[in-house]
Design a protein around this motif. Sequence first.
Motif, short mmCIF file in Angstrom:
data_model
loop_
_atom_site.label_atom_id
_atom_site.label_comp_id
_atom_site.label_asym_id
_atom_site.label_seq_id
_atom_site.Cartn_x
_atom_site.Cartn_y
_atom_site.Cartn_z
N GLN A 94 1.04 4.09 -2.91
CA GLN A 94 0.87 5.50 -2.52
C GLN A 94 2.04 6.33 -3.01
O GLN A 94 1.86 7.41 -3.60
N ASP A 95 3.25 5.84 -2.77
CA ASP A 95 4.45 6.61 -3.12
C ASP A 95 4.65 6.70 -4.63
O ASP A 95 5.32 7.62 -5.12
N ARG A 153 0.84 -1.20 0.00
CA ARG A 153 0.00 0.00 0.00
C ARG A 153 0.88 1.26 0.00
O ARG A 153 0.59 2.22 -0.72
N VAL A 154 1.93 1.22 0.80
CA VAL A 154 2.83 2.37 0.84
C VAL A 154 3.53 2.53 -0.51
O VAL A 154 3.70 3.65 -1.01
N ILE A 196 1.88 5.30 5.70
CA ILE A 196 0.68 5.82 5.05
C ILE A 196 0.56 7.30 5.39
O ILE A 196 0.61 7.69 6.55
N ASP A 197 0.41 8.12 4.36
CA ASP A 197 0.35 9.57 4.52
C ASP A 197 -1.10 10.02 4.34
O ASP A 197 -1.64 9.93 3.23
N ARG A 249 -2.14 12.03 1.38
CA ARG A 249 -2.19 11.40 0.05
C ARG A 249 -3.11 10.19 0.00
O ARG A 249 -3.53 9.79 -1.10
N SER A 250 -3.42 9.60 1.13
CA SER A 250 -4.29 8.44 1.20
C SER A 250 -5.43 8.73 2.17
O SER A 250 -5.22 9.35 3.21
N THR A 263 -0.42 6.56 -6.88
CA THR A 263 -1.76 6.01 -7.01
C THR A 263 -2.63 6.48 -5.84
O THR A 263 -2.17 6.51 -4.70
N GLU A 264 -3.87 6.83 -6.13
CA GLU A 264 -4.78 7.29 -5.07
C GLU A 264 -5.26 6.09 -4.26
O GLU A 264 -5.72 5.09 -4.83
N ILE A 265 -5.16 6.19 -2.94
CA ILE A 265 -5.50 5.08 -2.05
C ILE A 265 -6.67 5.48 -1.15
O ILE A 265 -6.63 6.52 -0.50
#
Length: 370
Positions: A73-74, A69-70, A114-115, A118-119, A77-79
């Motif tokens: 995200q990095d 997932r990270v 996870i940010d 951004r997510s 890609t939109e999470i």
Amino acid sequence: MNTDSASIGLDTTDSDPATSALRTSAAQARSAELEELILSNPERFRVLTGDRPTGRLHLGHYFGTLHNRVRLQDLGTEIFLIIADYQVLTDRDVADNLTAHVEELVLDYLAIGIDPARSTIFTHSAVPALNQLMLPFLSLVSVAELNRNPTVKEEIAHSRQSAVSGLMYTYPVHQAADILFCKGNLVPVGQDQLPHLELARTIARRFNDRYGDGTRLFPEPEALLSSAPLLLGTDGSKMSKSRRNAVALAATADETARLLKGAKTDSERHITYDPANRPEVSSLLLLASLCQNRHPHQVADDIGSAGAAALKKIVIEAVNDYLAPIRARRADYAEDRSHLRRVLREGNERAGAVADATLAEVRTAMNSHY
């Protein structure tokens, strides 16, 4: 955001082993293609994934799904990351310690990278429009289809409830609402979740055919199969929260050492990586290799005939070294519980706005927008 969907073309409810193997093979091939598309154009994808808040996440979760997932995200890609609090009730009579479990999940998410800028991290229960989508979606599937779903069968067989609830049967339709409310077009899953995802694809297709009037309101979400190998628990069985055989991300270094010292191995002194014949030893080697970014055979060669004690020592050091920065970040975040609630509140608001917009489109398509 939508990506063209290549249909897997298989009946989601067929539990025949040959059909299941064919479905998995097709999904694996498509996942390889999707990985190339993600690298070339990550912004075209919207990912929906998440967890049920039933306890702390562990190393199996981390190497199985969390680090991916990270990575996504990095890449850009939109999470959408759902904490599926309503789904806790699918196989439990009550949801114990729910608030604490939700906060623990948020802590784990933030600690691994996870940010929330951004997510989007959000909870089921805080997004009413998402759950309202389940009603029209239920009208698109038959009771027979739900009864034949192999994942539902397995979950019923292992249910902790005194009696199977109606929510258990709607579980895959609820998951379809989770995915489609944000028009997710990519879902990282294990192969055991393919029937659920195929049902979400079916619901999207049927809604578009029945109400779309030539337009496609929902994408048909695709599976991104994990290539992560299976890590066994300390007792040699599947790593699981409920079996208490896992090392939690939140465990201290001492707790980690105690758990891994008690891990099951075998009587052969020479350490080799042989998953088929030495599953417990091989799983420990794999864990060390993942933490050290090496091949399991290299770890085994370093240990040689030093035996299980040397193996466990290396694994303990590797895991504690790897988790040290994650644990440090987790401790920092844990000092400000108001920040956790703010992350959830803002994520719930973002997810709610998306769900409201989708529900409005659904009502218009169904001529029920009064």
